[in-house]
Motif scaffolding. Structure first.
Motif, PDB file in Angstrom:
ATOM      1  N   MET A 102       0.847  -1.191   0.000  1.00 36.19           N
ATOM      2  CA  MET A 102       0.000   0.000   0.000  1.00 36.19           C
ATOM      3  C   MET A 102       0.884   1.243   0.000  1.00 36.19           C
ATOM      4  SD  MET A 102      -3.109  -0.905   2.650  1.00 36.19           S
ATOM      5  CE  MET A 102      -3.879   0.682   2.248  1.00 36.19           C
ATOM      6  N   VAL A 103       0.477   2.258  -0.766  1.00 41.93           N
ATOM      7  CA  VAL A 103       1.191   3.534  -0.829  1.00 41.93           C
ATOM      8  C   VAL A 103       0.205   4.649  -0.543  1.00 41.93           C
ATOM      9  CG1 VAL A 103       2.532   5.116  -2.258  1.00 41.93           C
ATOM     10  CG2 VAL A 103       2.822   2.633  -2.530  1.00 41.93           C
ATOM     11  N   ASN A 104       0.576   5.545   0.359  1.00 42.94           N
ATOM     12  CA  ASN A 104      -0.283   6.669   0.719  1.00 42.94           C
ATOM     13  C   ASN A 104       0.494   7.967   0.540  1.00 42.94           C
ATOM     14  OD1 ASN A 104      -2.409   8.210   1.733  1.00 42.94           O
ATOM     15  ND2 ASN A 104      -1.693   7.994   3.849  1.00 42.94           N
ATOM     16  N   LEU A 105       0.037   8.813  -0.391  1.00 44.13           N
ATOM     17  CA  LEU A 105       0.665  10.109  -0.644  1.00 44.13           C
ATOM     18  C   LEU A 105      -0.167  11.205   0.002  1.00 44.13           C
ATOM     19  CD1 LEU A 105       1.500   9.735  -4.456  1.00 44.13           C
ATOM     20  CD2 LEU A 105       2.982   9.202  -2.500  1.00 44.13           C
ATOM     21  N   THR A 106       0.454  11.982   0.890  1.00 44.96           N
ATOM     22  CA  THR A 106      -0.235  13.080   1.566  1.00 44.96           C
ATOM     23  C   THR A 106       0.665  14.307   1.543  1.00 44.96           C
ATOM     24  OG1 THR A 106      -1.289  11.471   3.043  1.00 44.96           O
ATOM     25  CG2 THR A 106      -1.458  13.793   3.656  1.00 44.96           C
ATOM     26  N   GLY A 107       0.525  15.108   0.493  1.00 44.73           N
ATOM     27  CA  GLY A 107       1.341  16.317   0.396  1.00 44.73           C
ATOM     28  C   GLY A 107       2.812  15.976   0.303  1.00 44.73           C
ATOM     29  N   SER A 108       3.585  16.512   1.217  1.00 48.15           N
ATOM     30  CA  SER A 108       5.036  16.301   1.197  1.00 48.15           C
ATOM     31  C   SER A 108       5.460  15.073   1.991  1.00 48.15           C
ATOM     32  CB  SER A 108       5.747  17.543   1.747  1.00 48.15           C
ATOM     33  OG  SER A 108       5.308  17.810   3.072  1.00 48.15           O
ATOM     34  N   THR A 109       4.496  14.210   2.326  1.00 49.41           N
ATOM     35  CA  THR A 109       4.783  12.970   3.060  1.00 49.41           C
ATOM     36  C   THR A 109       4.171  11.781   2.333  1.00 49.41           C
ATOM     37  OG1 THR A 109       4.784  14.156   5.169  1.00 49.41           O
ATOM     38  CG2 THR A 109       4.564  11.769   5.268  1.00 49.41           C
ATOM     39  N   ALA A 110       4.855  10.671   2.377  1.00 47.24           N
ATOM     40  CA  ALA A 110       4.334   9.429   1.804  1.00 47.24           C
ATOM     41  C   ALA A 110       4.682   8.269   2.722  1.00 47.24           C
ATOM     42  CB  ALA A 110       4.908   9.185   0.414  1.00 47.24           C
ATOM     43  N   THR A 111       3.799   7.284   2.785  1.00 46.39           N
ATOM     44  CA  THR A 111       4.077   6.071   3.540  1.00 46.39           C
ATOM     45  C   THR A 111       3.864   4.866   2.631  1.00 46.39           C
ATOM     46  OG1 THR A 111       1.798   5.982   4.375  1.00 46.39           O
ATOM     47  CG2 THR A 111       3.436   7.087   5.754  1.00 46.39           C
ATOM     48  N   LEU A 112       4.714   3.880   2.799  1.00 45.35           N
ATOM     49  CA  LEU A 112       4.594   2.626   2.061  1.00 45.35           C
ATOM     50  C   LEU A 112       4.584   1.486   3.071  1.00 45.35           C
ATOM     51  CD1 LEU A 112       6.820   4.617   0.445  1.00 45.35           C
ATOM     52  CD2 LEU A 112       6.545   2.822  -1.265  1.00 45.35           C
ATOM     53  N   THR A 113       3.657   0.554   2.918  1.00 41.65           N
ATOM     54  CA  THR A 113       3.593  -0.604   3.802  1.00 41.65           C
ATOM     55  C   THR A 113       3.422  -1.870   2.964  1.00 41.65           C
ATOM     56  OG1 THR A 113       1.191  -0.367   4.083  1.00 41.65           O
ATOM     57  CG2 THR A 113       2.613   0.705   5.723  1.00 41.65           C
ATOM     58  N   ALA A 114       3.871  -2.981   3.530  1.00 42.31           N
ATOM     59  CA  ALA A 114       3.737  -4.273   2.865  1.00 42.31           C
ATOM     60  C   ALA A 114       4.089  -5.367   3.870  1.00 42.31           C
ATOM     61  CB  ALA A 114       4.651  -4.363   1.647  1.00 42.31           C
ATOM     62  N   THR A 115       3.921  -6.600   3.465  1.00 40.94           N
ATOM     63  CA  THR A 115       4.367  -7.750   4.238  1.00 40.94           C
ATOM     64  C   THR A 115       5.400  -8.500   3.406  1.00 40.94           C
ATOM     65  OG1 THR A 115       2.228  -7.990   5.338  1.00 40.94           O
ATOM     66  CG2 THR A 115       3.705  -9.884   5.384  1.00 40.94           C
ATOM     67  N   LEU A 116       6.578  -8.674   3.974  1.00 44.56           N
ATOM     68  CA  LEU A 116       7.625  -9.430   3.295  1.00 44.56           C
ATOM     69  C   LEU A 116       7.488 -10.895   3.680  1.00 44.56           C
ATOM     70  CD1 LEU A 116      10.166  -9.632   1.576  1.00 44.56           C
ATOM     71  CD2 LEU A 116      11.512  -9.058   3.602  1.00 44.56           C
ATOM     72  N   GLU A 117       7.297 -11.751   2.683  1.00 44.53           N
ATOM     73  CA  GLU A 117       7.098 -13.179   2.912  1.00 44.53           C
ATOM     74  C   GLU A 117       8.322 -13.936   2.400  1.00 44.53           C
ATOM     75  OE1 GLU A 117       3.394 -14.028   0.995  1.00 44.53           O
ATOM     76  OE2 GLU A 117       2.221 -13.239   2.685  1.00 44.53           O
ATOM     77  N   PRO A 118       9.268 -14.250   3.300  1.00 40.16           N
ATOM     78  CA  PRO A 118      10.529 -14.872   2.868  1.00 40.16           C
ATOM     79  C   PRO A 118      10.364 -16.294   2.345  1.00 40.16           C
ATOM     80  CG  PRO A 118      10.392 -14.796   5.257  1.00 40.16           C
ATOM     81  CD  PRO A 118       9.232 -13.992   4.744  1.00 40.16           C
ATOM     82  N   GLY A 119       9.209 -16.912   2.605  1.00 42.82           N
ATOM     83  CA  GLY A 119       8.994 -18.267   2.116  1.00 42.82           C
ATOM     84  C   GLY A 119       9.035 -18.361   0.607  1.00 42.82           C
ATOM     85  N   THR A 120       8.837 -17.237  -0.075  1.00 44.12           N
ATOM     86  CA  THR A 120       8.869 -17.225  -1.541  1.00 44.12           C
ATOM     87  C   THR A 120      10.241 -16.841  -2.078  1.00 44.12           C
ATOM     88  OG1 THR A 120       8.173 -14.901  -1.641  1.00 44.12           O
ATOM     89  CG2 THR A 120       6.438 -16.563  -1.570  1.00 44.12           C
ATOM     90  N   LEU A 121      11.215 -16.631  -1.190  1.00 44.82           N
ATOM     91  CA  LEU A 121      12.534 -16.153  -1.594  1.00 44.82           C
ATOM     92  C   LEU A 121      13.623 -17.141  -1.190  1.00 44.82           C
ATOM     93  CD1 LEU A 121      12.051 -12.502  -0.298  1.00 44.82           C
ATOM     94  CD2 LEU A 121      11.793 -13.274  -2.667  1.00 44.82           C
ATOM     95  N   ASP A 122      14.777 -17.023  -1.830  1.00 43.78           N
ATOM     96  CA  ASP A 122      15.921 -17.859  -1.471  1.00 43.78           C
ATOM     97  C   ASP A 122      16.591 -17.321  -0.218  1.00 43.78           C
ATOM     98  OD1 ASP A 122      15.521 -19.438  -3.730  1.00 43.78           O
ATOM     99  OD2 ASP A 122      16.832 -18.184  -4.973  1.00 43.78           O
ATOM    100  N   ASP A 123      17.199 -18.227   0.547  1.00 45.24           N
ATOM    101  CA  ASP A 123      17.968 -17.807   1.711  1.00 45.24           C
ATOM    102  C   ASP A 123      19.168 -16.970   1.267  1.00 45.24           C
ATOM    103  OD1 ASP A 123      16.220 -19.158   3.292  1.00 45.24           O
ATOM    104  OD2 ASP A 123      17.692 -20.474   4.221  1.00 45.24           O
ATOM    105  N   GLY A 124      19.561 -16.034   2.127  1.00 47.84           N
ATOM    106  CA  GLY A 124      20.713 -15.179   1.834  1.00 47.84           C
ATOM    107  C   GLY A 124      20.325 -13.714   1.842  1.00 47.84           C
TER     108      GLY A 124
END
Length: 265
Positions: free
Chosen positions: A104-126
């Protein structure tokens, strides 16, 4: 030139010479220069920086709240990023959303926030790098990266004794070692559950004594559980055969059916 620099009227003469020369390809006028000087006076001479000046020349500032640089993870973790700028932000994004869910991305004037869930089960170790790019309305652009480590490897459980497929009887010694690059956080003897185990202070080994006469002769599985500091869990097992019968004996109950107790014959 140097003559104009040393002359009290050298600066305006130099500006006038520039305006009237072929070098003035954009058509700067004396009124433009007056506006520039007025702007300079208003901002204390600081008009070409974003620290309170009139012109924003710096890109947005990107800050990762979670995860943190260099962190090691094994399971899903929240990703939170904050972007701020002197000018309104028109764009903020994850450069690559591989491994990310619920972005999710939220733009509010001169501020922005980005949020997400990182799911390492879909990625390689390292090592894994998260990148965020942001652009303000002036066109200033910033890309910032954060690198973490993904480790989904559970502890390695190695049985010292008994050996796999061994035949055991009486009191049986159980011993195993445990290793993990993140450190072992918890160790448990799952089976036999009624045996008292001694665990090393650093959880690197476990020792127990088991009374095998408490179980029925035949196959039996010894199990040990180990969990590392990231929550990765492993269960190690070894199968043995319990044989507490004496040579030539039969394990069971003998009942005398005849003659009946107290009968006179």
């Amino acid at each position: 030139d140097q003559t104009l620099r040393t002359d009290p009227l050298g600066f305006p003469q130099g500006i006038l010479a520039f305006i009237e020369s072929d070098a003035n390809a954009t058509g700067v006028t004396p009124a433009d220069i007056e506006d520039l000087l007025a702007c300079q006076a208003q901002f204390g001479g600081d008009i070409f920086t974003s620290g309170g000046g009139a012109l924003d020349i710096d890109g947005p500032v990107i800050s990762f709240a979670t995860p943190t640089m260099g962190q090691t993870i094994s399971g899903p973790v929240p990703v939170s990023v904050v972007v701020v700028d002197a000018s309104p932000i028109i764009s903020a994004e994850f450069v690559d959303e591989t491994g990310l869910a619920n972005t999710m991305v939220n733009l509010t004037g001169s501020t922005a926030t980005l949020t997400a869930t990182l799911e390492p089960g879909t990625l390689d170790d390292g090592p894994f790098t998260l990148e965020v790019r942001a652009v303000d309305e002036i066109g200033n652009e910033t890309t910032s990266a954060l690198t973490i480590t993904i480790d989904s490897n559970a502890p390695v459980i190695t049985f010292v004794t008994p050996a796999a497929d061994a035949t055991v009887s009486g009191e049986v010694s159980i011993e195993a070692t445990l290793t993990d690059d993140q450190g072992v956080d918890a160790v448990e003897l799952l089976s036999p559950a009624d045996s008292q185990a001694t665990i090393a202070a650093d959880n690197s080994s476990i020792v127990a004594t088991w009374d095998s006469t408490a179980v029925v002769d035949g196959p039996f599985i010894i199990e040990i559980s180990a969990t590392d500091t990231l929550g990765n869990n492993a269960v190690g097992s070894v199968m043995v055969t319990v044989d507490n019968n004496l040579p030539g004996s039969v394990n069971g109950t003998v009942a005398l059916e005849s003659p009946v107790r107290s009968t006179t014959i």
